[in-house]
Design a protein around this motif. Structure first.
Motif, PDB file in Angstrom:
ATOM      1  N   CYS A 167       0.814  -1.215   0.000  1.00 19.46           N
ATOM      2  CA  CYS A 167       0.000   0.000   0.000  1.00 19.46           C
ATOM      3  C   CYS A 167       0.847   1.264   0.000  1.00 19.46           C
ATOM      4  O   CYS A 167       0.429   2.304   0.507  1.00 19.46           O
ATOM      5  CB  CYS A 167      -0.967   0.001   1.183  1.00 19.46           C
ATOM      6  N   THR A 202      -6.976   1.705   0.551  1.00 20.14           N
ATOM      7  CA  THR A 202      -5.982   0.643   0.632  1.00 20.14           C
ATOM      8  C   THR A 202      -6.350  -0.536  -0.266  1.00 20.14           C
ATOM      9  O   THR A 202      -7.486  -1.009  -0.257  1.00 20.14           O
ATOM     10  CB  THR A 202      -5.847   0.125   2.074  1.00 20.14           C
ATOM     11  N   GLN A 253      -3.259   5.573   0.673  1.00 21.84           N
ATOM     12  CA  GLN A 253      -3.484   4.149   0.907  1.00 21.84           C
ATOM     13  C   GLN A 253      -3.011   3.712   2.290  1.00 21.84           C
ATOM     14  O   GLN A 253      -3.613   2.834   2.916  1.00 21.84           O
ATOM     15  CB  GLN A 253      -2.763   3.306  -0.151  1.00 21.84           C
TER      16      GLN A 253
END
Length: 269
Positions: A151, A183, A208
């Motif tokens: 991420c 994410t 994210q």
């Protein structure tokens, strides 16, 4: 840090006559300290390392004797001597000696922070970081910090640069966690994103990992063209828009990465 699993220790001991179980256990104890500033009790260390208390006590006494840890009341702390390992790793890589001054020029130009990182066990490990003095608020990352690769822009660049089988092996070990609404949370979605990164040569992560944090990253290569690290610029939103990140900061980041790559090739000749 990820502690050595006891199952790994047992498997390795069975498969190799040269495996030193006590050394592996000692390293497991060191690894459980991670970024803990408040120290750990012996029972906490034993639990995190998967060891019994008697074994943990012997290891702690050994590490104290070697001056890698110290005890205050009933808690244990790492000492500065542990930095010998980290500095040894960094000093063995002249690449970072070359990268840092070039990164400093980038930060001075764009007034945003920049980091370089490598991939280790599905995590991004920061090996160089230059912070912008013009920003009162900055991401609290330091050399040695670890974040999930799946991420982050740095992680996407590093994962995309792996050979296909190696990439699949790493992805199969990831346990996805939803840090924000943005994410990536499954292997199929991540694989598609990595294919795009490999094709375009850069990655962007829009909130994210943390709300309000965006970053953009490009690969760094060794003298043979292999991706060995990633370089990024991180910004706070909404102060910097996605368009600005891609259209203004990415070109400067690419030029910096190319300069670092040239320096690495010249050092290798």
């Amino acid at each position: 840090m990820k502690a050595i699993e006891q199952d790994d220790i047992n498997d390795n001991e069975t498969n190799s006559q040269t495996f030193i179980r006590s050394l592996a256990r000692g390293l497991s104890v060191l690894e459980v300290f991670g970024n803990r500033m408040d120290g750990l009790s012996s029972s906490e260390i034993a639990g995190a390392a998967g060891l019994d208390r008697a074994t943990t006590r012997r290891i702690l006494l050994t590490l104290q004797k070697a001056k890698y840890i110290r005890q205050i009341d009933d808690r244990y702390y790492l000492t500065a001597q542990i930095l010998n390992f980290g500095y040894g790793y960094l000093s063995s890589l002249p690449f970072w000696e070359l990268a840092r001054p070039i990164m400093q020029e980038l930060v001075a130009e764009i007034h945003e922070s920049s980091s370089a990182a490598v991939l280790e066990s599905g995590e991004v490990v920061y090996v160089a970081r230059v912070r912008s003095n013009s920003r009162m608020v900055d991401v609290a990352r330091t050399v040695g910090s670890r974040v999930p690769a799946y991420c982050t822009s740095l992680g996407h660049v590093l994962l995309a640069g792996l050979p296909e089988q190696e990439r699949n092996d790493v992805l199969s070990e990831i346990t996805f966690k939803k840090y924000t609404e943005n994410t990536i949370t499954n292997k199929k979605q991540l694989s598609k994103a990595l294919d795009n990164v490999a094709q375009q040569g850069w990655a962007i992560s829009e909130q994210q990992l943390e709300i309000g944090l965006c970053s953009i990253a490009v690969p760094l290569h060794d003298s043979k063209g292999k991706v060995i690290a990633a370089l990024n610029v991180s910004v706070q939103t909404p102060r910097v828009s996605t368009d600005t990140l891609i259209n203004k900061l990415l070109p400067a980041l690419k030029l910096t990465a190319a300069e670092i790559d040239r320096a690495a090739r010249a050092r290798a000749e």
